[in-house]
Design a protein around this motif. Structure first.
Motif, PDB file in Angstrom:
ATOM      1  N   UNK A  78      10.304   7.369   9.577  1.00 22.40           N
ATOM      2  CA  UNK A  78       9.420   6.604   8.705  1.00 22.40           C
ATOM      3  C   UNK A  78      10.280   6.052   7.572  1.00 22.40           C
ATOM      4  N   UNK A  79      10.255   4.724   7.376  1.00 22.64           N
ATOM      5  CA  UNK A  79      10.995   4.098   6.283  1.00 22.64           C
ATOM      6  C   UNK A  79       9.967   3.582   5.273  1.00 22.64           C
ATOM      7  N   UNK A  80      10.005   4.167   4.071  1.00 24.30           N
ATOM      8  CA  UNK A  80       9.042   3.847   3.029  1.00 24.30           C
ATOM      9  C   UNK A  80       9.527   2.665   2.195  1.00 24.30           C
ATOM     10  N   UNK A  81       8.596   1.961   1.534  1.00 26.73           N
ATOM     11  CA  UNK A  81       8.976   0.809   0.720  1.00 26.73           C
ATOM     12  C   UNK A  81       9.985   1.136  -0.378  1.00 26.73           C
ATOM     13  N   UNK A  82      10.023   2.398  -0.843  1.00 23.98           N
ATOM     14  CA  UNK A  82      10.974   2.777  -1.894  1.00 23.98           C
ATOM     15  C   UNK A  82      12.373   3.052  -1.338  1.00 23.98           C
ATOM     16  N   UNK A  83      12.546   2.884  -0.008  1.00 21.33           N
ATOM     17  CA  UNK A  83      13.849   3.070   0.617  1.00 21.33           C
ATOM     18  C   UNK A  83      14.055   4.436   1.245  1.00 21.33           C
ATOM     19  N   UNK A  84      13.152   5.362   0.969  1.00 25.70           N
ATOM     20  CA  UNK A  84      13.249   6.717   1.527  1.00 25.70           C
ATOM     21  C   UNK A  84      13.047   6.652   3.039  1.00 25.70           C
ATOM     22  N   UNK A  85      13.814   7.456   3.772  1.00 26.64           N
ATOM     23  CA  UNK A  85      13.710   7.527   5.222  1.00 26.64           C
ATOM     24  C   UNK A  85      13.530   8.991   5.618  1.00 26.64           C
ATOM     25  N   UNK A  99       0.818  -1.216   0.000  1.00 25.84           N
ATOM     26  CA  UNK A  99       0.000   0.000   0.000  1.00 25.84           C
ATOM     27  C   UNK A  99       0.856   1.272   0.000  1.00 25.84           C
ATOM     28  N   UNK A 100       2.183   1.100   0.060  1.00 30.01           N
ATOM     29  CA  UNK A 100       3.083   2.247   0.072  1.00 30.01           C
ATOM     30  C   UNK A 100       3.199   2.929   1.420  1.00 30.01           C
ATOM     31  N   UNK A 101       2.758   2.254   2.473  1.00 29.75           N
ATOM     32  CA  UNK A 101       2.803   2.837   3.820  1.00 29.75           C
ATOM     33  C   UNK A 101       4.174   2.629   4.441  1.00 29.75           C
ATOM     34  N   UNK A 102       4.620   3.575   5.251  1.00 35.12           N
ATOM     35  CA  UNK A 102       5.944   3.447   5.870  1.00 35.12           C
ATOM     36  C   UNK A 102       5.914   2.579   7.124  1.00 35.12           C
ATOM     37  N   UNK A 103       7.096   2.082   7.475  1.00 37.50           N
ATOM     38  CA  UNK A 103       7.301   1.444   8.768  1.00 37.50           C
ATOM     39  C   UNK A 103       7.946   2.498   9.656  1.00 37.50           C
ATOM     40  N   UNK A 104       7.574   2.521  10.923  1.00 42.82           N
ATOM     41  CA  UNK A 104       8.204   3.448  11.857  1.00 42.82           C
ATOM     42  C   UNK A 104       9.321   2.686  12.550  1.00 42.82           C
TER      43      UNK A 104
END
Length: 60
Positions: free
Chosen positions: A46-53, A32-37
């Motif tokens: 927040x770490x997003x599935x695309x690798x962005x932090x 869903x493109x949601x980040x992990x905290x």
């Protein structure tokens, strides 16, 4: 006295079920493109599935 769910199925089985559920939740959030905290060097991010932090900013 009634047994707890963990007592009923055993700690090892409960841990396996919890691990599977967490992995599935992470996969669904990624889809869903949601980040992990996550905490990186003491900073919540927040770490997003695309690798962005991105750091989580404190509310003011």
């Amino acid at each position: 006295m009634t047994k707890s769910f963990v007592d009923e199925i055993g700690a090892e089985r409960a841990q396996a079920l919890a691990s599977k559920a967490v992995a599935e939740a992470i996969a669904e959030a990624d889809a869903l493109g949601l980040p992990q905290v996550v905490k990186i060097d003491g900073v919540w991010c927040r770490r997003y599935p695309d690798g962005r932090v991105e750091p989580v900013e404190a509310e003011r």
